[in-house]
Motif scaffolding. Structure first.
Motif, PDB file in Angstrom:
ATOM      1  N   ASP A 185      -5.656   8.867  -4.694  1.00  0.00           N
ATOM      2  CA  ASP A 185      -5.853   8.225  -3.398  1.00  0.00           C
ATOM      3  C   ASP A 185      -6.746   9.056  -2.476  1.00  0.00           C
ATOM      4  OD1 ASP A 185      -4.144  10.311  -2.941  1.00  0.00           O
ATOM      5  OD2 ASP A 185      -2.495   9.106  -2.147  1.00  0.00           O
ATOM      6  N   ALA A 186      -7.566   9.927  -3.053  1.00  0.00           N
ATOM      7  CA  ALA A 186      -8.514  10.678  -2.225  1.00  0.00           C
ATOM      8  C   ALA A 186      -9.476   9.698  -1.557  1.00  0.00           C
ATOM      9  CB  ALA A 186      -9.283  11.682  -3.069  1.00  0.00           C
ATOM     10  N   PHE A 220       0.814  -1.216   0.000  1.00  0.00           N
ATOM     11  CA  PHE A 220       0.000   0.000   0.000  1.00  0.00           C
ATOM     12  C   PHE A 220       0.851   1.271   0.000  1.00  0.00           C
ATOM     13  CE2 PHE A 220      -2.516  -3.287   2.224  1.00  0.00           C
ATOM     14  CZ  PHE A 220      -3.587  -3.368   1.343  1.00  0.00           C
ATOM     15  N   GLN A 221       2.134   1.130  -0.236  1.00  0.00           N
ATOM     16  CA  GLN A 221       3.061   2.264  -0.132  1.00  0.00           C
ATOM     17  C   GLN A 221       2.604   3.471  -0.938  1.00  0.00           C
ATOM     18  OE1 GLN A 221       7.376   1.554  -0.523  1.00  0.00           O
ATOM     19  NE2 GLN A 221       7.436   3.110  -2.136  1.00  0.00           N
ATOM     20  N   ALA A 222       2.100   3.236  -2.127  1.00  0.00           N
ATOM     21  CA  ALA A 222       1.734   4.347  -3.013  1.00  0.00           C
ATOM     22  C   ALA A 222       0.339   4.890  -2.746  1.00  0.00           C
ATOM     23  CB  ALA A 222       1.837   3.899  -4.470  1.00  0.00           C
ATOM     24  N   LEU A 267      -4.502  -2.567   5.761  1.00  0.00           N
ATOM     25  CA  LEU A 267      -3.544  -1.636   6.358  1.00  0.00           C
ATOM     26  C   LEU A 267      -4.126  -0.983   7.602  1.00  0.00           C
ATOM     27  CD1 LEU A 267      -0.878  -0.127   6.366  1.00  0.00           C
ATOM     28  CD2 LEU A 267      -1.890   1.543   4.798  1.00  0.00           C
ATOM     29  N   TRP A 268      -5.397  -0.556   7.533  1.00  0.00           N
ATOM     30  CA  TRP A 268      -6.009   0.049   8.726  1.00  0.00           C
ATOM     31  C   TRP A 268      -5.985  -0.944   9.891  1.00  0.00           C
ATOM     32  CZ3 TRP A 268      -5.092   3.861   6.186  1.00  0.00           C
ATOM     33  CH2 TRP A 268      -5.752   4.303   5.048  1.00  0.00           C
ATOM     34  N   GLN A 269      -6.238  -2.214   9.591  1.00  0.00           N
ATOM     35  CA  GLN A 269      -6.226  -3.220  10.649  1.00  0.00           C
ATOM     36  C   GLN A 269      -4.824  -3.392  11.230  1.00  0.00           C
ATOM     37  OE1 GLN A 269      -9.192  -5.274  11.762  1.00  0.00           O
ATOM     38  NE2 GLN A 269      -7.681  -5.052  13.406  1.00  0.00           N
ATOM     39  N   ALA A 270      -3.827  -3.411  10.358  1.00  0.00           N
ATOM     40  CA  ALA A 270      -2.452  -3.581  10.836  1.00  0.00           C
ATOM     41  C   ALA A 270      -1.994  -2.374  11.649  1.00  0.00           C
ATOM     42  CB  ALA A 270      -1.517  -3.811   9.648  1.00  0.00           C
ATOM     43  N   LEU A 271      -2.334  -1.171  11.201  1.00  0.00           N
ATOM     44  CA  LEU A 271      -1.977   0.027  11.959  1.00  0.00           C
ATOM     45  C   LEU A 271      -2.646   0.022  13.330  1.00  0.00           C
ATOM     46  CD1 LEU A 271      -2.260   2.716   9.126  1.00  0.00           C
ATOM     47  CD2 LEU A 271      -0.150   2.091  10.328  1.00  0.00           C
ATOM     48  N   PHE A 272      -3.910  -0.354  13.349  1.00  0.00           N
ATOM     49  CA  PHE A 272      -4.645  -0.413  14.613  1.00  0.00           C
ATOM     50  C   PHE A 272      -4.037  -1.459  15.547  1.00  0.00           C
ATOM     51  CE2 PHE A 272      -8.024  -2.550  17.048  1.00  0.00           C
ATOM     52  CZ  PHE A 272      -8.399  -1.506  17.882  1.00  0.00           C
TER      53      PHE A 272
END
Length: 396
Positions: A202-203, A107-109, A215-220
């Motif tokens: 990416d808006a 998801f880097q970009a 990604l949201w799950q991993a960040l959380f």
């Protein structure tokens, strides 16, 4: 510094002349001035991974406008390409360990940093507003990968870099900021902008948020596991429910009119100027600017400027902002609906921007962040009963 061609009178004159083609600009001399780059998180983090000159460089520029002598303090901001920043954040994710080390790279970009070099330069080239700093030149050269902004030196200002001192933000400061922010949001509500959409692919949208749900799950997960004292189970549970019910809350947000938001609106990127007409809110560092509902900027801003002694004023300030925005647009007349949409936008802030802050915090701590997280979780608690509990129970 004096020998670099970017800092020559000839180059600065070219920037200024392109900015003001109707006037005849002549630059005679540029005196270097000291400037602190440490407040710019992105510049500081990318300085070691780019072989190009990047950073902020200050001068007193002596010039004439149509023959009339002038002297002005200016800052030249030489920006790194966004792909350098995106790559640096992937490096931070890998340093922070699993689950982010393996989840983040695909998801880097897509996390909002890939086009930072173009976003800010386009904002300053094409948009005008009293809340923007004075701009004397913009240089965009994709062939040579050069992105340069020549702007006013914001030294005779107040409340610059005040993340650690929220008590200095008086009621007047907060209401002035919200009033002038409402004018910005109103100007661009539902309005097309003179930008290439490619730089805003990416808006946030329902599709975007769902695509990045891993990604949201991993960040959380990383934030909760590394900083359990900052994320009590009750409030943290609301963020988990937001991840689980993304289609439900974004199903609502998708229908709400969007505007052009700063997307990093906090005292790291703002200050006040004293003018003949009173306080002027000044907002800079627009590299993360994007499209979202106007309440998003307000949610972040209030998390930074309200400490525990003023949590009870959060909804008072929100209602004040709604009144200002409605007076300018005539489109936000229902306080309950406005509050609900604010609460939904706050979920996005917690999952995305605050999640990335926490990732970086796990590698290099930000002293202001624990206080901001506490204020953010108070935001969630204030809307739990009348927004979140109902929303998540209906979509279960």
């Amino acid at each position: 510094m004096q020998t670099h061609p970017f800092f020559s009178p000839a180059f600065i004159e070219t920037l200024m002349q392109q900015r003001m083609p109707e006037q005849r600009i002549r630059v005679q001399h540029c005196e270097p001035l000291p400037i602190d780059n440490s407040a710019s998180i992105l510049v500081t983090l990318t300085a070691g991974i780019s072989d190009k000159l990047i950073g902020h460089f200050a001068f007193r520029v002596h010039f004439t406008v149509d023959g009339q002598p002038r002297s002005r303090k200016m800052v030249m901001k030489i920006k790194p390409n966004g792909d350098k920043i995106a790559g640096m954040l992937t490096g931070l994710a890998q340093l922070s360990g699993e689950p982010l080390a393996s989840t983040y790279p695909p998801f880097q970009a897509w996390t909002g940093f890939q086009h930072t070099h173009m976003r800010e330069t386009l904002v300053y080239r094409h948009l005008t507003s009293p809340i923007l700093p004075a701009i004397f030149g913009v240089h965009i050269d994709p062939v040579n990968d050069l992105y340069i902004i020549l702007m006013e030196y914001l030294d005779e200002v107040t409340l610059m870099n005040s993340t650690m001192t929220p008590d200095r933000w008086t009621d007047t400061h907060i209401r002035t900021a919200l009033t002038q922010l409402a004018a910005w949001h109103a100007s661009y509500l539902r309005q097309p902008l003179p930008f290439a959409d490619a730089f805003w692919s990416d808006a946030p949208s329902a599709a975007y948020m769902l695509r990045l749900r891993p990604l949201w799950q991993a960040l959380f997960n990383q934030a909760v596991s590394r900083f359990p004292d900052l994320y009590p189970a009750g409030e943290a549970g609301l963020l988990q429910q937001a991840i689980d019910h993304l289609p439900a809350y974004w199903g609502e947000l998708e229908q709400v009119p969007k505007t052009f938001i700063h997307n990093d609106l906090n005292p790291r990127n703002t200050c006040f100027k004293e003018t003949a007409n009173g306080l002027q809110f000044c907002v800079y560092d627009w590299e993360l600017a994007t499209y979202h509902i106007p309440q998003y900027d307000v949610a972040e801003f209030l998390c930074f400027v309200l400490d525990t002694d003023r949590y009870a004023l959060r909804q008072t300030y929100l209602e004040f902002y709604r009144g200002q925005l409605h007076a300018l647009t005539g489109t936000h007349g229902d306080p309950a609906t406005f509050r609900r949409h604010f609460a939904l936008a706050a979920l996005d802030f917690g999952l995305h921007r605050l999640g990335l802050y926490m990732m970086a915090h796990s590698v290099s701590p930000y002293p202001f962040l624990p206080r901001v997280v506490a204020s953010y979780l108070n935001t969630l608690s204030q809307f739990r009963t009348d927004v979140y509990d109902t929303l998540f129970s209906k979509s279960a």
